[in-house]
Enzyme design. Structure first.
Site, PDB file in Angstrom:
ATOM      1  N   LYS A 100     -11.507  -0.342   5.955  1.00 14.49           N
ATOM      2  CA  LYS A 100     -11.367  -1.682   6.546  1.00 14.49           C
ATOM      3  C   LYS A 100     -12.104  -1.808   7.876  1.00 14.49           C
ATOM      4  O   LYS A 100     -12.489  -0.819   8.496  1.00 14.49           O
ATOM      5  CB  LYS A 100      -9.890  -2.061   6.642  1.00 14.49           C
TER       6      LYS A 100
ATOM      7  N   ARG B 286      -3.332   3.498  -0.457  1.00 13.80           N
ATOM      8  CA  ARG B 286      -4.222   2.731  -1.336  1.00 13.80           C
ATOM      9  C   ARG B 286      -5.647   2.960  -0.851  1.00 13.80           C
ATOM     10  O   ARG B 286      -6.026   2.511   0.224  1.00 13.80           O
ATOM     11  CB  ARG B 286      -3.836   1.245  -1.254  1.00 13.80           C
TER      12      ARG B 286
HETATM   13  N1  HH2 Z   1      -5.850  -4.566   0.759  1.00 11.23           N
HETATM   14  C1  HH2 Z   1      -6.734  -5.213  -0.043  1.00 11.23           C
HETATM   15  C2  HH2 Z   1      -6.342  -5.663  -1.316  1.00 11.23           C
HETATM   16  N2  HH2 Z   1      -5.084  -5.470  -1.770  1.00 11.23           N
HETATM   17  N3  HH2 Z   1      -2.903  -4.611  -1.446  1.00 11.23           N
HETATM   18  C3  HH2 Z   1      -2.014  -3.996  -0.657  1.00 11.23           C
HETATM   19  N4  HH2 Z   1      -0.755  -3.798  -1.102  1.00 11.23           N
HETATM   20  N5  HH2 Z   1      -2.334  -3.546   0.605  1.00 11.23           N
HETATM   21  C4  HH2 Z   1      -3.592  -3.719   1.120  1.00 11.23           C
HETATM   22  O1  HH2 Z   1      -3.820  -3.317   2.296  1.00 11.23           O
HETATM   23  C5  HH2 Z   1      -4.567  -4.367   0.308  1.00 11.23           C
HETATM   24  C6  HH2 Z   1      -4.180  -4.821  -0.988  1.00 11.23           C
HETATM   25  C7  HH2 Z   1      -8.127  -5.423   0.439  1.00 11.23           C
HETATM   26  O2  HH2 Z   1      -8.960  -4.346   0.139  1.00 11.23           O
HETATM   27  P1  HH2 Z   1      -9.934  -4.229  -1.132  1.00 11.23           P
HETATM   28  O3  HH2 Z   1      -9.185  -4.324  -2.412  1.00 11.23           O
HETATM   29  O4  HH2 Z   1     -10.737  -2.999  -0.964  1.00 11.23           O
HETATM   30  O5  HH2 Z   1     -10.923  -5.440  -0.972  1.00 11.23           O
HETATM   31  P2  HH2 Z   1     -10.950  -6.923  -1.533  1.00 11.23           P
HETATM   32  O6  HH2 Z   1      -9.679  -7.605  -1.186  1.00 11.23           O
HETATM   33  O7  HH2 Z   1     -12.159  -7.540  -0.854  1.00 11.23           O
HETATM   34  O8  HH2 Z   1     -11.128  -6.855  -3.030  1.00 11.23           O
END
Ligand code: HH2
Length: 265
Positions: free
Chosen positions: A208, A243
């Protein structure tokens, strides 16, 4: 005990791996790889929640995620569906998913809580200030940790009132969701206060932007060392689920960190 949740984003626009796993076969192969590397569960998402992201229509989100959920579930992998939508979660659970990860903690679709209760699966309730579209517009808090705790406890109350068993609830402070880099660091420093609420805590720091801010790494794929540092300290603070995009590296680092915290293998 701790576990790693591997990330498979079936989206064109996720902040670090957007577009890489849009082909279902590639997404399934990637998820299988993450499970082989030691992920206890694989989180499949079809809608980016990065700051400023636009909502995805339900049909498109279903079309992106369900073949991947089905393929990974058929391979015996525990799949978490990362969605805020009742219909997407319903289809994912029917296709074999065993966990619901809703970044709105059932605010976007309150009926999702009843579904989770009915299917008796674990769920993750995450804190987010505002919505992805607007959440990074000058986020302000009284005391960020107190606000996150109060929000999560209110969502637990709602989830339980909808019939979800307390032992199926995990809490997540929502790193990067309506929080500045300073807010994220305060939340991570004071993570034991969240752990003290008595629910397993999930943290999602992987790649992040606050890590990029601290290290000068603009490319999210270059943020692994910073991510490992944050996750190892989160383990020491009592977090349970991590995660992450980089599963093998985390399984190794967390194995050594956990043994060190215990003082024996
Ligand atoms: N962060 C993201 C998405 N889902 N779910 C939980 N429970 N906690 C988190 O911190 C979280 C999440 C964002 O990260 P990412 O999936 O890598 O990216 P994007 O939302 O752009 O698909």
């Amino acid at each position: 005990m701790w576990e790693v949740m591997g990330i498979v984003n079936v989206t064109p626009d996720s902040f670090s791996d957007g577009g890489r796993w849009l082909d279902p076969a590639a997404a399934i192969a990637h998820g299988r790889q993450l499970a082989e590397e030691g992920a206890a569960l694989v989180d499949v998402g079809g809608e980016s929640t990065r700051p400023g992201a636009e909502p995805v229509p339900e049909d498109l989100e279903r079309a992106r995620t369900i073949p991947v959920v089905a393929g990974l579930s058929a391979a015996g992998i525990t799949v978490s569906i990362d969605t805020t939508k009742l219909r997407v979660a319903e289809a994912a659970l029917a296709a074999g998913a065993g966990y619901v990860n809703d970044v709105t903690a059932f605010r976007a679709d309150p009926e999702l809580a009843g579904l989770v209760a009915d299917r008796r699966v674990p769920c993750c309730l995450m804190h987010m200030r505002g919505e992805p579209h607007t959440m990074q517009d000058a986020p302000r808090y009284g005391d960020v940790v107190d606000d996150v705790k109060a929000f999560l406890l209110e969502r637990v109350e709602f989830a339980v009132s909808e019939g979800i068993r307390e032992d199926r609830i995990r809490l997540d402070p929502g790193i990067g969701f309506g929080k500045t880099a300073e807010h994220n660091l305060t939340v991570l420093q004071r993570l034991p206060e969240l752990v003290a609420l008595g629910f397993p805590v999930l943290v999602g720091v992987s790649r992040k932007s606050f890590i990029g801010r601290l290290t000068g790494r603009e490319d999210p794929a270059q943020r692994l060392p910073g991510t490992l540092a944050a996750n190892v300290l989160a383990l020491a603070a009592g977090a349970s689920t991590f995660r992450v995009h980089d599963v093998r590296e985390h399984v190794e680092a967390l194995t050594v960190a956990a043994a060190t915290l215990r003082g024996h293998a």
